[in-house]
Design an enzyme around this catalytic site. Structure first.
Site, PDB file in Angstrom:
ATOM      1  N   ASP A 134       1.240  -1.336   0.074  1.00  0.00           N
ATOM      2  CA  ASP A 134      -0.165  -0.254   0.123  1.00  0.00           C
ATOM      3  C   ASP A 134       0.822   1.568  -0.069  1.00  0.00           C
ATOM      4  O   ASP A 134       1.536   2.017   0.963  1.00  0.00           O
ATOM      5  CB  ASP A 134      -0.853   0.332   1.685  1.00  0.00           C
ATOM      6  CG  ASP A 134      -1.961   1.660   1.212  1.00  0.00           C
ATOM      7  OD1 ASP A 134      -1.550   2.037   0.571  1.00  0.00           O
ATOM      8  OD2 ASP A 134      -2.491   0.983   2.554  1.00  0.00           O
TER       9      ASP A 134
ATOM     10  N   LYS B  87      -3.259  12.304  -3.085  1.00  0.00           N
ATOM     11  CA  LYS B  87      -2.206  12.407  -1.987  1.00  0.00           C
ATOM     12  C   LYS B  87      -1.241  12.604  -2.612  1.00  0.00           C
ATOM     13  O   LYS B  87      -0.423  13.314  -1.487  1.00  0.00           O
ATOM     14  CB  LYS B  87      -1.598  11.097  -1.632  1.00  0.00           C
ATOM     15  CG  LYS B  87      -3.301  10.902  -0.018  1.00  0.00           C
ATOM     16  CD  LYS B  87      -3.296   9.521   0.780  1.00  0.00           C
ATOM     17  CE  LYS B  87      -4.341   8.962   0.797  1.00  0.00           C
ATOM     18  NZ  LYS B  87      -4.790   9.556   1.740  1.00  0.00           N
TER      19      LYS B  87
ATOM     20  N   GLN C 228       1.218   6.360   0.797  1.00  0.00           N
ATOM     21  CA  GLN C 228       1.620   7.423   1.440  1.00  0.00           C
ATOM     22  C   GLN C 228       3.318   7.352   1.550  1.00  0.00           C
ATOM     23  O   GLN C 228       3.993   8.585   1.865  1.00  0.00           O
ATOM     24  CB  GLN C 228       1.552   7.816   3.243  1.00  0.00           C
ATOM     25  CG  GLN C 228      -0.045   7.705   3.732  1.00  0.00           C
ATOM     26  CD  GLN C 228      -0.656   9.172   3.691  1.00  0.00           C
ATOM     27  OE1 GLN C 228       0.309   9.546   3.501  1.00  0.00           O
ATOM     28  NE2 GLN C 228      -1.768   9.075   3.709  1.00  0.00           N
TER      29      GLN C 228
END
Ligand code: PMP
Length: 407
Positions: free
Chosen positions: A201, A227, A204
Site C-alpha cells: 500500500d 495524496k 503514503q
C-alpha cells in the site's frame, strides 16, 4: 537547506494564500489529501474546455484526443513507478478501490478455505477491511504481524507466521499514523522465498519516496492521486501481468469486455479487463500533470526537504512537556502523530483550527494502532513540499499557547 524554491512553489498553490478565521492558513494535513497546484487544475479545465469526450470508443476528434491524453498518463505511471509494461497499470478510484479489487479478484483466483493472509498491525483500514471481507467469503484467515512500541514492524517474526497456507502479505510502504518506512523489499524477498505474494500500500509513500516496483519485486502496488498533488477520485493498481492475467474481473460493464452475448461474455485484454465503465477521464489526465509536477521538482529533492521539516518539527515538539510522539524512530516519512498528556486530541485539533492550523485528529483510520498504544485518538500533522519551517514555528507556538489554556 534545500535547492527547491519553496516560496515560488507555494505560488502554485493559491489555496494556501487565504486566511481562515482571520488567521493565515497553515495546512498540515497533506497525508489526508494534498493541495493541488494550478498546473493540475488548469489541465483538468483544459480537457473540459477543449477536448472532452468519452475514451476508447469514439470515432470522432474529441474522443480520440481524450483517449490519447488518458493513455499517455498510463505510460507516465509506468515510468513513475518503473512498472514492466502498461498492461500492469489499472486506473481505479483510489487506493481503497485498488485494494478491494485485488482482495476480490486475487481471492477468487487463489484463495481456498483455510488459507491465510498476513496483514500488519499498522495498516490503514483500507488495507484491513477488504481482506476481512474476502476472508469471510472464502473461509480464509487473517494473521497479524505486530509492530513494536517504537513503530517498527517485528520483521524477525515474519517467517514464523508464514506456512504452507499463507497466500499473501499486505503491507503499507509508509504508515499513515506512525510514518514508518517499512522495509518492503526485505519483506517481499522473504515472502517470495515461500511463494507468497505481496501487496504494498503505497498511499503514503509515492509522494515522499522514489518507487521502483520492479526493483522491490512487488506483486501489487497501490496508491491514490489525491495524496500526491493530483485530483481526487483517481487511483492506481500496479499488478504483475502474470497475476492479473489469472485473476477474474472485479466489476462487469462496458469497456472490460471483448464480446457479449446473453449466453457468454468474453473479457477484454489487460489493463481494460479491470476498468469497467467510464473512468474519471479528466481526473486521470490531470493526474498526469501532477506526476509531471512532482518529477520536475524531483521526488528525491522533495523527500529530502520534507524530511528536514519532519526532523525540525519532531525536535520542536519534543521540547514540549508531556509530549508523546507515537512511533518515534528515525526511518520515517511525512507524518508526526502525537498526544499531549492530559489534553484531549479533539480539543487540540478544534482549537488549532480556530488559529488557522489544519491538522488531523481522531483514530486516523487505523484503529489497531490506537489499540496498540491504548488510546482513543491522537493528533497528526503531515507535511508536503509547500510547508515551511516558519509554519512549523507558528504551529508549535500555537500548541504551547493552547496547552497553557487547556491545562
Ligand atoms: N492506505 C493508506 C496508508 C492511507 O493513508 C490511505 C488514505 N488515508 C488509504 C490507504 C486510503 O486511500 P484512499 O482514501 O485514497 O482510497
Amino acid at each position: 537547506m534545500t535547492t527547491l524554491d519553496i516560496a515560488r512553489i507555494r505560488k502554485d498553490f493559491p489555496i494556501l494564500e487565504q486566511k481562515v478565521y482571520n488567521k493565515p492558513l497553515i495546512y498540515l494535513d497533506s497525508a489526508a489529501s494534498s493541495q493541488k497546484p494550478v498546473q493540475v487544475l488548469r489541465k483538468e479545465e483544459q480537457l473540459h474546455l477543449e477536448y472532452y469526450g468519452n475514451i476508447h470508443r469514439g470515432a470522432h476528434f474529441l474522443a480520440d484526443r481524450a483517449t490519447i491524453e488518458f493513455e499517455a498518463v498510463r505510460d507516465q505511471v509506468v515510468g513513475f513507478i518503473h512498472a514492466g509494461s502498461r498492461e500492469e497499470i489499472i486506473f481505479t478510484k483510489g487506493t481503497t478501490e485498488s485494494i478491494n479489487l485485488v482482495a476480490f479478484s486475487f481471492g477468487e483466483a487463489f484463495i481456498q478455505a483455510g488459507d491465510e493472509i498476513i496483514l500488519t498491525e499498522m495498516e490503514h483500514h483500507a488495507n484491513i477491511v477488504p481482506w476481512q471481507m474476502m476472508a469471510e467469503r472464502k473461509g480464509a484467515n487473517i494473521v497479524v504481524l505486530p509492530f513494536s512500541d517504537d513503530g517498527r514492524l517485528e520483521i524477525e517474526r515474519l517467517e514464523g507466521l508464514i506456512n504452507e497456507k499463507t497466500k499473501l502479505i499486505a503491507v503499507a510502504h509508509v504508515s499513515n499514523t506512525l510514518g514508518t518506512i517499512n522495509p518492503v523489499k526485505q519483506i517481499i524477498a522473504k515472502a517470495h522465498k515461500f511463494g507468497v505474494k505481496v501487496l504494498v500500500d503505497g498511499a503514503q509513500a509515492v509522494k515522499h519516496l522514489p518507487v521502483d516496483v520492479q526493483e522491490m519485486d512487488a506483486d501489487f502496488y497501490v496508491f491514490s492521486s489525491h495524496k500526491m498533488y493530483g485530483p481526487n477520485g483517481v487511483g492506481v493498481l500496479f499488478g504483475k501481468k502474470e497475476l492479473l492475467e489469472q485473476m477474474p474481473p472485479y466489476q462487469g460493464g462496458g469497456e472490460m469486455i471483448s464480446e457479449v452475448t446473453f449466453q457468454k461474455t468474453t473479457f477484454n485484454e489487460l489493463p481494460y479487463k479491470f476498468e469497467a465503465g467510464t473512468p474519471h477521464i479528466t481526473g486521470v489526465v490531470a493526474f498526469g500533470e501532477a506526476i509531471h509536477y512532482l518529477q520536475q521538482l524531483g521526488v528525491a529533492e522533495v523527500a529530502a526537504y520534507e524530511h528536514q521539516l519532519l526532523e525540525y518539527a519532531t525536535q520542536k515538539l519534543l521540547e514540549i512537556p508531556g509530549m508523546i510522539i507515537y512511533g518515534a524512530q528515525p526511518e520515517k516519512s511525512g507524518v508526526i502523530t502525537f498526544n499531549i498528556d492530559g489534553i484531549h486530541s479533539f480539543d487540540l485539533g478544534t482549537m488549532l483550527d480556530k488559529m488557522g492550523i489544519a491538522v488531523r485528529t481522531g483514530r486516523l483510520c487505523a484503529d489497531p494502532v490506537m489499540q496498540h498504544y491504548g488510546i482513543t485518538g491522537s493528533v497528526r500533522v503531515s507535511f508536503a513540499v509547500y510547508n515551511t519551517i516558519d509554519e512549523i514555528d507558528v504551529f508549535v507556538a500555537a500548541l504551547k499557547k493552547l496547552i497553557v489554556m487547556l491545562r
